[in-house]
Design an enzyme around this catalytic site. Structure first.
Site, PDB file in Angstrom:
ATOM      1  N   HIS A  94     -57.713  12.883  12.054  1.00 46.06           N
ATOM      2  CA  HIS A  94     -57.335  12.316  10.744  1.00 46.06           C
ATOM      3  C   HIS A  94     -58.205  11.065  10.427  1.00 46.06           C
ATOM      4  O   HIS A  94     -58.532  10.344  11.142  1.00 46.06           O
ATOM      5  CB  HIS A  94     -55.875  11.754  10.941  1.00 46.06           C
ATOM      6  CG  HIS A  94     -55.207  11.366   9.574  1.00 46.06           C
ATOM      7  ND1 HIS A  94     -55.303  10.379   8.924  1.00 46.06           N
ATOM      8  CD2 HIS A  94     -54.251  12.322   8.882  1.00 46.06           C
ATOM      9  CE1 HIS A  94     -54.750  10.358   7.787  1.00 46.06           C
ATOM     10  NE2 HIS A  94     -53.972  11.451   7.547  1.00 46.06           N
ATOM     11  N   GLU A 164     -58.667  16.943   4.120  1.00 39.03           N
ATOM     12  CA  GLU A 164     -57.869  15.677   3.457  1.00 39.03           C
ATOM     13  C   GLU A 164     -59.177  14.680   2.887  1.00 39.03           C
ATOM     14  O   GLU A 164     -59.558  13.977   3.680  1.00 39.03           O
ATOM     15  CB  GLU A 164     -57.106  15.026   4.587  1.00 39.03           C
ATOM     16  CG  GLU A 164     -55.798  15.837   4.787  1.00 39.03           C
ATOM     17  CD  GLU A 164     -54.875  14.702   5.388  1.00 39.03           C
ATOM     18  OE1 GLU A 164     -53.616  14.762   4.955  1.00 39.03           O
ATOM     19  OE2 GLU A 164     -55.132  13.830   6.036  1.00 39.03           O
TER      20      GLU A 164
HETATM   21  P1  13P Z   1     -50.218  10.763   1.493  1.00 41.38           P
HETATM   22  O1  13P Z   1     -49.424  12.079   1.221  1.00 41.38           O
HETATM   23  O2  13P Z   1     -49.480   9.798   1.798  1.00 41.38           O
HETATM   24  O3  13P Z   1     -51.245  10.541   0.438  1.00 41.38           O
HETATM   25  O4  13P Z   1     -50.973  11.108   3.128  1.00 41.38           O
HETATM   26  C1  13P Z   1     -51.890  12.132   3.341  1.00 41.38           C
HETATM   27  C2  13P Z   1     -52.078  12.146   4.748  1.00 41.38           C
HETATM   28  O5  13P Z   1     -52.810  11.378   5.100  1.00 41.38           O
HETATM   29  C3  13P Z   1     -51.455  13.109   5.528  1.00 41.38           C
HETATM   30  O6  13P Z   1     -52.126  13.229   6.820  1.00 41.38           O
END
Ligand code: 13P
Length: 250
Positions: A94, A164
């Site tokens: 992450h 992401e």
């Molecule tokens: P948000 O949905 O709060 O933007 O976070 C995304 C995230 O990092 C999920 O792993």
């Protein structure tokens, strides 16, 4: 294949009481679900408690893990510990962990350790910003190639790729991503996997989207963007919002 919705609670909530409440609040939304896998990733100290709240439709996940098996690694958590508590998925790489020091090499070691234990890694990739020359594409490619070092073709299908983009994560996000941006990266990831392994493997792997997913945009990432699922941060702590996302994907 089932769609996947992952709740990444990050460093929230602060009490076991809240953990139980969130999960209980979700139960009305998870009834009669059979085409979606819901994976909840609480902070490590709450994994045990989350596993105690009976809901057959919710699968346990973890936000992180260490790659060594056991021993003198103060503060770390092993794959076996998590497996022992019923964890079936582990988020690896992450961006918030990469900021704290997880390099591509560490991410690779973690993916290898997790796959060895027959747990599914949720492998996160994503750039911090987009540029007109497309350098962000080589950044993503490097994350994938280095993260998958030594991973066999037969193992890749067990990895869930989570795109992401850092610029779309959190309440301070520059802006949300749009489904077309996800589609572009989804095709790109498949191409990289096809080059590394083969087309068949690229076709099988599941690619999900994360970054400010909410009840207003969730459906579009699945329908228009072609996402195999969603990785939800903030809105996964609110049972009504997370439940609405589940309903939309359903
Ligand atoms: P948000 O949905 O709060 O933007 O976070 C995304 C995230 O990092 C999920 O792993």
């Amino acid at each position: 294949m089932n769609k996947i919705i992952v709740a990444n609670w990050k460093m929230n909530p602060q009490s076991k009481f809240e953990v139980e409440n969130i999960l209980k609040g979700l139960s009305i939304f998870t009834k009669n679900l059979n085409n979606i896998d819901i994976i909840v990733c609480p902070p490590s100290p709450f994994v045990f408690i989350a596993g105690k709240v009976k809901n057959k439709k919710i699968v346990l996940g973890s936000q992180n893990v260490f790659y060594e098996k056991e021993g003198s690694f103060t503060g770390e958590v092993s794959v076996s510990m998590l497996k022992n508590l019923g964890v079936e998925y582990i988020i690896i790489g992450h961006s918030e962990r990469r900021i704290l020091g997880d390099t591509n090499d560490i991410v690779n070691k973690k993916i290898l350790a997790v796959l060895k234990s027959k747990i599914n890694p949720i492998f996160c990739i994503g750039e911090s910003m987009r540029d007109m020359n497309g350098f962000y594409l080589s950044f993503i490619k490097e994350q994938i190639i280095e993260g998958l070092k030594g991973i066999l073709k037969s193992q890749v299908k067990n990895i869930i790729f989570a795109y992401e983009p850092i610029w779309a994560i959190g309440s301070n996000a520059e802006r949300g991503a749009v489904p077309q941006e996800f589609t572009e990266i989804r095709i790109y990831i498949k191409k990289i996997i096809s080059d590394l392994y083969d087309i068949k493997t690229a076709n099988i792997v599941r690619i999900i989207y994360g970054g400010s997913v909410n009840p207003l945009n969730a459906e579009s990432f699945i329908k228009e963007g072609g996402a195999d699922g969603l990785l939800v941060g903030r809105d996964s702590l609110n049972p009504k919002k997370f439940g609405a996302i589940i309903n939309l994907v359903k």
